[in-house]
Design a protein around this motif. Structure first.
Motif, PDB file in Angstrom:
ATOM      1  N   TYR A  63       1.168   4.171  -2.868  1.00 34.18           N
ATOM      2  CA  TYR A  63       1.006   5.611  -2.624  1.00 34.18           C
ATOM      3  C   TYR A  63       2.112   6.400  -3.334  1.00 34.18           C
ATOM      4  O   TYR A  63       1.847   7.408  -4.009  1.00 34.18           O
ATOM      5  N   TYR A  95       7.321   6.249   2.025  1.00 34.92           N
ATOM      6  CA  TYR A  95       5.954   6.675   2.342  1.00 34.92           C
ATOM      7  C   TYR A  95       5.964   7.852   3.312  1.00 34.92           C
ATOM      8  O   TYR A  95       5.271   8.861   3.089  1.00 34.92           O
ATOM      9  N   THR A 120      -7.696  14.670  -3.888  1.00 33.02           N
ATOM     10  CA  THR A 120      -6.767  14.229  -4.929  1.00 33.02           C
ATOM     11  C   THR A 120      -6.387  15.438  -5.766  1.00 33.02           C
ATOM     12  O   THR A 120      -7.252  16.090  -6.371  1.00 33.02           O
ATOM     13  N   ASP A 155       0.834  -1.209   0.000  1.00 28.80           N
ATOM     14  CA  ASP A 155       0.000   0.000   0.000  1.00 28.80           C
ATOM     15  C   ASP A 155       0.867   1.256   0.000  1.00 28.80           C
ATOM     16  O   ASP A 155       0.559   2.250  -0.681  1.00 28.80           O
ATOM     17  N   ARG A 156       1.946   1.223   0.772  1.00 31.11           N
ATOM     18  CA  ARG A 156       2.825   2.382   0.839  1.00 31.11           C
ATOM     19  C   ARG A 156       3.543   2.614  -0.481  1.00 31.11           C
ATOM     20  O   ARG A 156       3.686   3.756  -0.938  1.00 31.11           O
ATOM     21  N   LYS A 182       4.547  11.534   2.504  1.00 28.82           N
ATOM     22  CA  LYS A 182       3.437  12.062   3.305  1.00 28.82           C
ATOM     23  C   LYS A 182       3.822  13.423   3.905  1.00 28.82           C
ATOM     24  O   LYS A 182       3.015  14.362   3.923  1.00 28.82           O
ATOM     25  N   ILE A 202      -1.405  13.545  -5.957  1.00 27.48           N
ATOM     26  CA  ILE A 202      -1.205  13.344  -4.528  1.00 27.48           C
ATOM     27  C   ILE A 202      -2.558  13.252  -3.841  1.00 27.48           C
ATOM     28  O   ILE A 202      -3.547  13.809  -4.319  1.00 27.48           O
ATOM     29  N   ARG A 203      -2.586  12.535  -2.735  1.00 32.20           N
ATOM     30  CA  ARG A 203      -3.793  12.425  -1.931  1.00 32.20           C
ATOM     31  C   ARG A 203      -3.497  13.039  -0.577  1.00 32.20           C
ATOM     32  O   ARG A 203      -2.618  12.574   0.152  1.00 32.20           O
ATOM     33  N   GLN A 226       1.679   6.189  -7.170  1.00 29.14           N
ATOM     34  CA  GLN A 226       0.601   7.068  -7.639  1.00 29.14           C
ATOM     35  C   GLN A 226       1.132   8.469  -7.927  1.00 29.14           C
ATOM     36  O   GLN A 226       0.771   9.104  -8.923  1.00 29.14           O
ATOM     37  N   ILE A 227       2.022   8.932  -7.055  1.00 26.63           N
ATOM     38  CA  ILE A 227       2.592  10.265  -7.249  1.00 26.63           C
ATOM     39  C   ILE A 227       3.581  10.263  -8.412  1.00 26.63           C
ATOM     40  O   ILE A 227       3.558  11.147  -9.275  1.00 26.63           O
TER      41      ILE A 227
END
Length: 358
Positions: free
Chosen positions: A228, A280, A245, A224-225, A284, A238-239, A231-232
């Motif tokens: 993330y 991650y 988003t 999941d990390r 973040k 970015i979320r 995705q970027i």
């Protein structure tokens, strides 16, 4: 002068003890010994060129086909041939069936046209394993599937069938040898994609094993990390902590690409958990800094966070039912609801006070 080897009289205790003998000395051997050597050499050469076809021919020209009676041919039954050969009828029939399949493909003549003692030109040895099943299990549906899979992998079907017939040996190899365990894991993953029943069984095994559950949870969190960060890096989005988003700034996307390249360069057996956590946490933190650095974005983030909390609170309250109020009544419940009512009133007043004036 060419030399060969024959056992000496004193080598009985050591069968491998041999002395060189010249061609001239060999020519002085008794005639029957020379004939035996020559016959063995010819038989060996025939087998080297044709493999199992040499023996299959002996079966094909000596065993009568099904449906023929003993009166119609000089050939014998598979059972009689096996008794003469000192082996099992099943072994004879494996050679028989291999010849039959090859005959259907036009590679060799059919049984009916062959007569005992007849010699014919045989196919190459490499073609033999395509038709011969060394084990009776190969003729079953399961065996056929294993043989086809082995051929697809470029190995002899007999090897795969031998492994399938010895699961205890397979287990021992997996337990003792990391490379065998790795091969088994890869094969199992390939199969599980197309086998729902196996998927369910593996899921149950994992759910019942604490060590596996922890490992799955750890790997899921790492995946999941990494997702993330990916995705970027790949989608440029970015979320935010509140769930917005947004398009990622160029420098933030560049940093994500750098971390992703480091993750992609890890060896297959190297754990990704620590690297994923670092990537991650870094991203973040950069996302929070990006939001805080933009006044308009900061306000939108607070608005989104408040609205999300309001939706969750509304959903929870809507799920409450008071049909059985007589049974569930407690003074504390009423007090909590009154406190909540006051809090909601204060919230409404604050929002109305912030409403734009016309």
């Amino acid at each position: 002068m060419t030399a060969t080897f024959v056992p000496t009289a004193g080598s009985a205790a050591r069968p491998d003890a041999q002395v060189p003998v010249s061609r001239e000395a060999r020519d002085t051997l008794p005639r029957d010994a020379q004939d035996s050597v020559s016959r063995d050499a010819r038989d060996f050469g025939a087998y080297a060129r044709t493999g199992g076809w040499a023996f299959a021919l002996k079966v094909a020209r000596s065993v009568r086909p099904g449906g023929q009676s003993a009166d119609e041919t000089a050939k014998v039954s598979a059972k009689e041939f096996a008794e003469l050969a000192g082996c099992s009828p099943e072994r004879v029939m494996r050679y028989y069936k291999a010849w039959d399949k090859a005959a259907d493909d036009g590679l060799v003549p059919h049984f009916e046209v062959l007569v005992p003692g007849e010699e014919i030109e045989l196919p190459d040895a490499d073609a033999w394993l395509t038709y011969y099943a060394a084990r009776s299990s190969a003729s079953s549906e399961r065996g056929t599937a294993i043989a086809e899979a082995a051929q697809a992998e470029g190995i002899r079907p007999t090897k795969a069938l031998e492994v399938a017939e010895n699961p205890t040996a397979l287990r021992a190899a997996i337990l003792a040898d990391p490379s065998t365990a790795q091969a088994a894991r890869t094969a199992l993953l390939d199969r599980v994609k197309e086998d729902p029943a196996l998927q369910a069984e593996l899921a149950r095994d994992i759910a019942r094993t604490d060590e596996l559950k922890k490992a799955v949870a750890t790997e899921t969190r790492a995946a999941d990390r990494i997702g993330y960060v990916r995705q970027i890096a790949e989608k440029g989005q970015i979320r935010t902590p509140a769930g917005q988003t947004l398009d990622a700034p160029a420098e933030l996307r560049s940093e994500a690409e750098r971390h992703l390249s480091l993750l992609d360069e890890l060896d297959e057996g190297e754990g990704t958990g620590e690297w994923a956590a670092e990537a991650y946490d870094t991203m973040k933190g950069l996302v929070v800094e990006t939001v805080e650095a933009d006044p308009e974005l900061r306000v939108q983030e607070r608005r989104t966070k408040f609205y999300n909390s309001l939706q969750r609170a509304t959903k929870v309250f809507e799920e409450l039912t008071f049909d059985d109020a007589d049974d569930i009544y407690e003074d504390d419940m009423v007090q909590r609801l009154e406190d909540l009512q006051q809090a909601i009133g204060s919230c409404i007043a604050a929002l109305r006070g912030a409403a734009p004036r016309e």
